[in-house]
Design a protein around this motif. Structure first.
Motif, PDB file in Angstrom:
ATOM      1  N   TYR A  19      15.678 -35.083   4.773  1.00 30.06           N
ATOM      2  CA  TYR A  19      16.819 -34.309   5.002  1.00 30.06           C
ATOM      3  C   TYR A  19      17.205 -35.229   6.295  1.00 30.06           C
ATOM      4  CZ  TYR A  19      20.368 -30.714   6.944  1.00 30.06           C
ATOM      5  OH  TYR A  19      21.686 -30.023   7.413  1.00 30.06           O
ATOM      6  N   PHE A  20      18.310 -36.315   6.171  1.00 29.53           N
ATOM      7  CA  PHE A  20      18.851 -37.065   7.136  1.00 29.53           C
ATOM      8  C   PHE A  20      20.118 -35.775   8.329  1.00 29.53           C
ATOM      9  CE2 PHE A  20      17.380 -41.154   5.381  1.00 29.53           C
ATOM     10  CZ  PHE A  20      16.068 -41.136   5.989  1.00 29.53           C
ATOM     11  N   CYS A  21      20.110 -35.761   9.396  1.00 28.85           N
ATOM     12  CA  CYS A  21      21.085 -35.526  10.619  1.00 28.85           C
ATOM     13  C   CYS A  21      20.438 -35.874  12.049  1.00 28.85           C
ATOM     14  CB  CYS A  21      21.750 -34.271   9.865  1.00 28.85           C
ATOM     15  SG  CYS A  21      19.971 -33.441  10.606  1.00 28.85           S
ATOM     16  N   GLN A  22      21.843 -35.508  12.758  1.00 28.57           N
ATOM     17  CA  GLN A  22      21.281 -35.960  13.887  1.00 28.57           C
ATOM     18  C   GLN A  22      20.445 -35.501  14.584  1.00 28.57           C
ATOM     19  OE1 GLN A  22      24.285 -34.384  12.607  1.00 28.57           O
ATOM     20  NE2 GLN A  22      25.158 -32.874  14.171  1.00 28.57           N
ATOM     21  N   ASP A  23      19.819 -33.863  13.570  1.00 28.42           N
ATOM     22  CA  ASP A  23      18.608 -34.212  14.912  1.00 28.42           C
ATOM     23  C   ASP A  23      17.084 -34.290  13.884  1.00 28.42           C
ATOM     24  OD1 ASP A  23      20.334 -32.443  16.493  1.00 28.42           O
ATOM     25  OD2 ASP A  23      19.592 -30.122  16.306  1.00 28.42           O
ATOM     26  N   GLY A  24      17.132 -34.600  12.825  1.00 26.38           N
ATOM     27  CA  GLY A  24      16.169 -35.084  11.751  1.00 26.38           C
ATOM     28  C   GLY A  24      16.167 -36.826  12.816  1.00 26.38           C
ATOM     29  N   VAL A  40      28.496 -33.980   3.976  1.00 27.51           N
ATOM     30  CA  VAL A  40      27.198 -34.103   3.310  1.00 27.51           C
ATOM     31  C   VAL A  40      27.069 -35.330   1.881  1.00 27.51           C
ATOM     32  CG1 VAL A  40      25.496 -32.453   2.826  1.00 27.51           C
ATOM     33  CG2 VAL A  40      27.151 -31.306   4.224  1.00 27.51           C
ATOM     34  N   ALA A  41      25.827 -35.556   1.942  1.00 25.56           N
ATOM     35  CA  ALA A  41      25.681 -35.806   0.315  1.00 25.56           C
ATOM     36  C   ALA A  41      24.398 -35.156   0.035  1.00 25.56           C
ATOM     37  CB  ALA A  41      25.611 -37.644   0.899  1.00 25.56           C
ATOM     38  N   TRP A  42      23.822 -35.065  -1.027  1.00 24.30           N
ATOM     39  CA  TRP A  42      23.220 -34.926  -1.998  1.00 24.30           C
ATOM     40  C   TRP A  42      22.736 -35.293  -2.669  1.00 24.30           C
ATOM     41  CZ3 TRP A  42      21.481 -28.568  -1.928  1.00 24.30           C
ATOM     42  CH2 TRP A  42      21.386 -28.477  -1.205  1.00 24.30           C
ATOM     43  N   ALA A  43      21.784 -35.340  -2.803  1.00 20.82           N
ATOM     44  CA  ALA A  43      20.727 -35.952  -4.539  1.00 20.82           C
ATOM     45  C   ALA A  43      20.424 -35.076  -4.863  1.00 20.82           C
ATOM     46  CB  ALA A  43      19.690 -37.338  -4.173  1.00 20.82           C
ATOM     47  N   ARG A  44      20.844 -34.775  -6.348  1.00 20.51           N
ATOM     48  CA  ARG A  44      20.494 -33.293  -6.547  1.00 20.51           C
ATOM     49  C   ARG A  44      19.871 -33.611  -8.252  1.00 20.51           C
ATOM     50  NH1 ARG A  44      21.959 -28.742  -9.175  1.00 20.51           N
ATOM     51  NH2 ARG A  44      20.770 -26.784  -8.583  1.00 20.51           N
ATOM     52  N   ARG A  45      18.234 -32.940  -8.764  1.00 15.48           N
ATOM     53  CA  ARG A  45      18.302 -33.887 -10.192  1.00 15.48           C
ATOM     54  C   ARG A  45      18.227 -32.676 -10.713  1.00 15.48           C
ATOM     55  NH1 ARG A  45      14.568 -38.288 -11.005  1.00 15.48           N
ATOM     56  NH2 ARG A  45      15.858 -38.727  -9.422  1.00 15.48           N
ATOM     57  N   PHE A  73      17.486 -34.736  -2.075  1.00 14.31           N
ATOM     58  CA  PHE A  73      17.729 -35.650  -0.726  1.00 14.31           C
ATOM     59  C   PHE A  73      18.448 -35.241  -0.210  1.00 14.31           C
ATOM     60  CE2 PHE A  73      20.312 -38.969   1.447  1.00 14.31           C
ATOM     61  CZ  PHE A  73      19.514 -38.744   2.372  1.00 14.31           C
ATOM     62  N   LYS A  74      19.262 -34.632   1.181  1.00 19.65           N
ATOM     63  CA  LYS A  74      20.171 -34.332   2.159  1.00 19.65           C
ATOM     64  C   LYS A  74      20.851 -35.233   3.178  1.00 19.65           C
ATOM     65  CE  LYS A  74      22.445 -30.349   3.570  1.00 19.65           C
ATOM     66  NZ  LYS A  74      22.029 -28.826   3.875  1.00 19.65           N
ATOM     67  N   GLY A  75      21.820 -36.403   3.629  1.00 19.51           N
ATOM     68  CA  GLY A  75      22.121 -36.526   4.168  1.00 19.51           C
ATOM     69  C   GLY A  75      23.613 -35.398   4.842  1.00 19.51           C
ATOM     70  N   GLU A  76      23.603 -35.327   6.359  1.00 18.34           N
ATOM     71  CA  GLU A  76      24.579 -34.997   6.728  1.00 18.34           C
ATOM     72  C   GLU A  76      25.387 -34.681   8.097  1.00 18.34           C
ATOM     73  OE1 GLU A  76      25.944 -30.057   6.584  1.00 18.34           O
ATOM     74  OE2 GLU A  76      23.762 -30.182   7.102  1.00 18.34           O
ATOM     75  N   GLN A  77      26.318 -35.060   9.076  1.00 18.91           N
ATOM     76  CA  GLN A  77      26.705 -35.224   9.673  1.00 18.91           C
ATOM     77  C   GLN A  77      27.481 -33.389  10.074  1.00 18.91           C
ATOM     78  OE1 GLN A  77      30.435 -34.945  10.629  1.00 18.91           O
ATOM     79  NE2 GLN A  77      29.756 -35.530  12.796  1.00 18.91           N
ATOM     80  N   LEU A  78      27.489 -33.420  10.974  1.00 17.29           N
ATOM     81  CA  LEU A  78      27.967 -31.913  11.939  1.00 17.29           C
ATOM     82  C   LEU A  78      28.423 -32.334  12.864  1.00 17.29           C
ATOM     83  CD1 LEU A  78      24.454 -31.016  10.653  1.00 17.29           C
ATOM     84  CD2 LEU A  78      25.082 -28.909  10.536  1.00 17.29           C
ATOM     85  N   THR A  79      29.456 -31.502  13.284  1.00 10.78           N
ATOM     86  CA  THR A  79      29.972 -31.234  14.570  1.00 10.78           C
ATOM     87  C   THR A  79      30.264 -29.784  14.496  1.00 10.78           C
ATOM     88  OG1 THR A  79      30.748 -33.399  14.584  1.00 10.78           O
ATOM     89  CG2 THR A  79      31.562 -31.530  15.623  1.00 10.78           C
ATOM     90  N   PHE A  80      29.774 -29.262  16.322  1.00  6.75           N
ATOM     91  CA  PHE A  80      30.227 -27.566  16.007  1.00  6.75           C
ATOM     92  C   PHE A  80      30.278 -27.824  17.730  1.00  6.75           C
ATOM     93  CE2 PHE A  80      26.627 -27.500  13.025  1.00  6.75           C
ATOM     94  CZ  PHE A  80      26.337 -25.687  13.080  1.00  6.75           C
ATOM     95  N   TYR A  81      31.653 -27.036  17.638  1.00  8.28           N
ATOM     96  CA  TYR A  81      32.928 -27.160  18.581  1.00  8.28           C
ATOM     97  C   TYR A  81      32.473 -26.205  19.218  1.00  8.28           C
ATOM     98  CZ  TYR A  81      35.546 -30.798  15.639  1.00  8.28           C
ATOM     99  OH  TYR A  81      36.230 -32.187  14.947  1.00  8.28           O
TER     100      TYR A  81
END
Length: 189
Positions: free
Chosen positions: A89-94, A152-157, A165-173
């Motif tokens: 899992y790739f994201c800004q906290d990962g 978000v991008a998932w690789a889901r079989r 695999f999960k890649g995510e960009q999150l923005t909390f306002y």
């Protein structure tokens, strides 16, 4: 001018805006989500004649409304069950490796986006074989402000493989960590 795409035209329900999913379907999607999570095999299935990329894509399309409904209902147990044990899992906290590493952080995100008075929507979702890409946002039901958004991008079989695999960009306002009260609303896994 290029024609606009209705990303939900071939799916079982439309989660692009609040209020589009019949209440009777919501419980059906939760039941299906639990069933799909039980189908996940110990090892990722091999893509081939017995489990084709076309079949995987169709299963991902079947799974999609169950994922959306699980998030709207704060079903952390279902959401965790969608992941393989060896999730990357790739994201800004990962990055996070395996489902234990991201669990503490991700429960705050789920609590914020599934809190009462907020509706999560997914205006865009696209499928290609085992890849699922989507954009989401959370709308305050009273003020109409966007609380958070992401892509978000998932690789889901498919059902047998789950998300590896999960890649995510999150923005909390508004808010970054949820309150203890909101955390209690997320189903523990």
């Amino acid at each position: 001018m290029k024609n606009r795409t209705n990303y939900y035209q071939d799916l079982a329900a439309d989660y692009s805006r609040p209020g589009l999913v019949a209440e009777s379907l919501q419980s059906d999607f939760i039941a299906l989500a639990l069933k799909i999570n039980e189908m996940q095999e110990e090892s990722p299935p091999v893509i081939g004649d017995d489990y084709t990329m076309s079949q995987i894509e169709q299963e991902n399309k079947e799974w999609w409304p169950t994922h959306c409904e699980a998030l709207r209902q704060g079903r952390g147990d279902i959401l965790t069950g969608e992941y393989r044990q060896d999730l990357v899992y790739f994201c800004q906290d990962g990055p996070y490796y395996g489902i234990a590493e991201q669990k503490v952080r991700e429960q705050h995100w789920w609590a914020l986006i599934a809190q009462p008075g907020v509706t999560m929507t997914w205006p865009i979702v696209m499928f290609h074989g085992e890849y699922v890409w989507f954009e989401w946002n959370c709308i305050d039901d009273h003020t109409n402000e966007i609380l958070a958004k992401g892509s978000v991008a998932w690789a889901r079989r498919g059902h047998r493989g789950g998300c590896h695999f999960k890649g995510e960009q999150l923005t909390f306002y508004r808010d970054v960590f949820s309150s203890p009260e909101l955390l209690q609303l997320i189903t523990r896994s």
